[in-house]
Design a protein around this motif. Structure first.
Motif, PDB file in Angstrom:
ATOM      1  N   CYS A  23       0.844  -1.193   0.000  1.00  0.00           N
ATOM      2  CA  CYS A  23       0.000   0.000   0.000  1.00  0.00           C
ATOM      3  C   CYS A  23       0.878   1.240   0.000  1.00  0.00           C
ATOM      4  O   CYS A  23       1.763   1.386   0.843  1.00  0.00           O
ATOM      5  CB  CYS A  23      -0.916  -0.001   1.221  1.00  0.00           C
ATOM      6  SG  CYS A  23      -1.965   1.474   1.302  1.00  0.00           S
ATOM      7  N   ASP A  24       0.628   2.143  -0.930  1.00  0.00           N
ATOM      8  CA  ASP A  24       1.420   3.378  -1.000  1.00  0.00           C
ATOM      9  C   ASP A  24       0.837   4.478  -0.127  1.00  0.00           C
ATOM     10  O   ASP A  24       1.426   5.546   0.004  1.00  0.00           O
ATOM     11  CB  ASP A  24       1.576   3.859  -2.440  1.00  0.00           C
ATOM     12  CG  ASP A  24       0.257   4.175  -3.122  1.00  0.00           C
ATOM     13  OD1 ASP A  24      -0.757   4.397  -2.443  1.00  0.00           O
ATOM     14  OD2 ASP A  24       0.246   4.211  -4.368  1.00  0.00           O
ATOM     15  N   LEU A  81      -8.832  -4.968   1.419  1.00  0.00           N
ATOM     16  CA  LEU A  81      -8.321  -5.578   0.196  1.00  0.00           C
ATOM     17  C   LEU A  81      -7.585  -6.868   0.526  1.00  0.00           C
ATOM     18  O   LEU A  81      -6.708  -6.890   1.390  1.00  0.00           O
ATOM     19  CB  LEU A  81      -7.383  -4.590  -0.510  1.00  0.00           C
ATOM     20  CG  LEU A  81      -6.824  -5.018  -1.858  1.00  0.00           C
ATOM     21  CD1 LEU A  81      -7.945  -5.231  -2.859  1.00  0.00           C
ATOM     22  CD2 LEU A  81      -5.860  -3.960  -2.363  1.00  0.00           C
ATOM     23  N   THR A  82      -7.976  -7.944  -0.153  1.00  0.00           N
ATOM     24  CA  THR A  82      -7.329  -9.245   0.021  1.00  0.00           C
ATOM     25  C   THR A  82      -7.036  -9.831  -1.352  1.00  0.00           C
ATOM     26  O   THR A  82      -7.556  -9.349  -2.359  1.00  0.00           O
ATOM     27  CB  THR A  82      -8.235 -10.229   0.786  1.00  0.00           C
ATOM     28  OG1 THR A  82      -9.388 -10.511  -0.031  1.00  0.00           O
ATOM     29  CG2 THR A  82      -8.671  -9.674   2.141  1.00  0.00           C
ATOM     30  N   ASN A  85     -10.395 -10.815  -2.987  1.00  0.00           N
ATOM     31  CA  ASN A  85     -11.307  -9.834  -3.583  1.00  0.00           C
ATOM     32  C   ASN A  85     -10.622  -8.886  -4.572  1.00  0.00           C
ATOM     33  O   ASN A  85     -11.284  -8.113  -5.246  1.00  0.00           O
ATOM     34  CB  ASN A  85     -12.091  -9.062  -2.520  1.00  0.00           C
ATOM     35  CG  ASN A  85     -11.227  -8.193  -1.629  1.00  0.00           C
ATOM     36  OD1 ASN A  85     -10.053  -7.950  -1.876  1.00  0.00           O
ATOM     37  ND2 ASN A  85     -11.834  -7.710  -0.553  1.00  0.00           N
ATOM     38  N   LEU A  86      -9.303  -8.931  -4.679  1.00  0.00           N
ATOM     39  CA  LEU A  86      -8.583  -8.053  -5.600  1.00  0.00           C
ATOM     40  C   LEU A  86      -9.086  -8.142  -7.050  1.00  0.00           C
ATOM     41  O   LEU A  86      -9.279  -7.103  -7.692  1.00  0.00           O
ATOM     42  CB  LEU A  86      -7.074  -8.325  -5.530  1.00  0.00           C
ATOM     43  CG  LEU A  86      -6.182  -7.504  -6.451  1.00  0.00           C
ATOM     44  CD1 LEU A  86      -6.348  -6.009  -6.200  1.00  0.00           C
ATOM     45  CD2 LEU A  86      -4.724  -7.930  -6.279  1.00  0.00           C
ATOM     46  N   PRO A  87      -9.342  -9.337  -7.599  1.00  0.00           N
ATOM     47  CA  PRO A  87      -9.804  -9.381  -8.996  1.00  0.00           C
ATOM     48  C   PRO A  87     -11.104  -8.612  -9.255  1.00  0.00           C
ATOM     49  O   PRO A  87     -11.340  -8.156 -10.367  1.00  0.00           O
ATOM     50  CB  PRO A  87     -10.006 -10.881  -9.257  1.00  0.00           C
ATOM     51  CG  PRO A  87      -9.092 -11.552  -8.287  1.00  0.00           C
ATOM     52  CD  PRO A  87      -9.110 -10.670  -7.058  1.00  0.00           C
ATOM     53  N   GLN A  88     -11.930  -8.438  -8.230  1.00  0.00           N
ATOM     54  CA  GLN A  88     -13.178  -7.684  -8.394  1.00  0.00           C
ATOM     55  C   GLN A  88     -12.986  -6.192  -8.113  1.00  0.00           C
ATOM     56  O   GLN A  88     -13.940  -5.435  -8.143  1.00  0.00           O
ATOM     57  CB  GLN A  88     -14.261  -8.220  -7.451  1.00  0.00           C
ATOM     58  CG  GLN A  88     -14.782  -9.591  -7.810  1.00  0.00           C
ATOM     59  CD  GLN A  88     -13.846 -10.707  -7.380  1.00  0.00           C
ATOM     60  OE1 GLN A  88     -13.367 -10.732  -6.259  1.00  0.00           O
ATOM     61  NE2 GLN A  88     -13.572 -11.625  -8.293  1.00  0.00           N
ATOM     62  N   MET A  89     -11.758  -5.779  -7.865  1.00  0.00           N
ATOM     63  CA  MET A  89     -11.510  -4.391  -7.481  1.00  0.00           C
ATOM     64  C   MET A  89     -10.614  -3.662  -8.478  1.00  0.00           C
ATOM     65  O   MET A  89      -9.776  -2.855  -8.103  1.00  0.00           O
ATOM     66  CB  MET A  89     -10.924  -4.352  -6.064  1.00  0.00           C
ATOM     67  CG  MET A  89     -11.903  -4.942  -5.064  1.00  0.00           C
ATOM     68  SD  MET A  89     -11.300  -4.991  -3.393  1.00  0.00           S
ATOM     69  CE  MET A  89     -11.326  -3.282  -2.979  1.00  0.00           C
ATOM     70  N   MET A  90     -10.824  -3.909  -9.741  1.00  0.00           N
ATOM     71  CA  MET A  90     -10.012  -3.249 -10.757  1.00  0.00           C
ATOM     72  C   MET A  90     -10.393  -1.785 -10.925  1.00  0.00           C
ATOM     73  O   MET A  90      -9.839  -1.067 -11.740  1.00  0.00           O
ATOM     74  CB  MET A  90     -10.076  -3.998 -12.091  1.00  0.00           C
ATOM     75  CG  MET A  90      -9.348  -5.346 -12.047  1.00  0.00           C
ATOM     76  SD  MET A  90      -7.572  -5.224 -11.697  1.00  0.00           S
ATOM     77  CE  MET A  90      -7.476  -5.772  -9.994  1.00  0.00           C
TER      78      MET A  90
END
Length: 163
Positions: A23-24, A81-82, A85-90
């Motif tokens: 995370c930035d 964010l995990t 679930n990352l693929p659904q968070m584009m």
């Protein structure tokens, strides 16, 4: 953390501290956004609209969550964010390290893991027009109608800019 873990291991192989280090701290994921799904439940990135209104926990001066480690206790629907679930968070911004690594891209050149200097990272993020610090407002006391008037265009979702 393992040296250069972001380039040596798949996202699914990272431990908790490595995952968190990606995370930035830009705060863009904490902005209120309008996300429309199609009939299949898929999100069209081009239709996502970000506002400059942020979660009540955000310190709009620094751009950091005031209760990051316990944020779900304060805001139960705060997204964590995990890898699952990352693929659904584009809809995450194009500079997001999670999204970039998921798509096989490199970290942005200004990322703290590369610069090893928080001041340099913050300066380069500002130069790249990344982050919410100093340009967001809290959702506290704001009506839904007022939020709808605060759609912004400085969060980029596509990769037309190189970082």
């Amino acid at each position: 953390m393992r040296p250069n873990f972001w380039s040596r291991f798949a996202l699914s192989e990272l431990n908790h501290s490595e995952w968190e280090a990606l995370c930035d701290g830009c705060g863009s994921c904490c902005l209120i956004k309008y996300i429309d799904e199609d009939e299949n439940g898929d999100v069209d990135e081009e239709l996502v609209e970000y506002t400059d209104v942020t979660c009540q926990l955000m310190d709009c001066t620094t751009g950091y969550c005031q209760h990051y480690d316990t944020r779900q206790e304060h805001v139960p629907d705060c997204i964590q964010l995990t890898m699952d679930n990352l693929p659904q968070m584009m809809w995450l911004p194009s500079h997001c390290a999670y999204k970039r690594l998921y798509k096989g891209q490199n970290l942005p050149s200004w990322h703290l893991l590369l610069t090893q200097d928080a001041v340099v990272t913050q300066q380069q993020m500002r130069a790249a027009n990344v982050g919410v610090a100093g340009r967001c407002v809290s959702e506290t006391g704001m009506s839904d109608e007022a939020m709808e008037e605060r759609v912004i265009s400085w969060v980029k979702l596509d990769n037309t800019e190189s970082y």
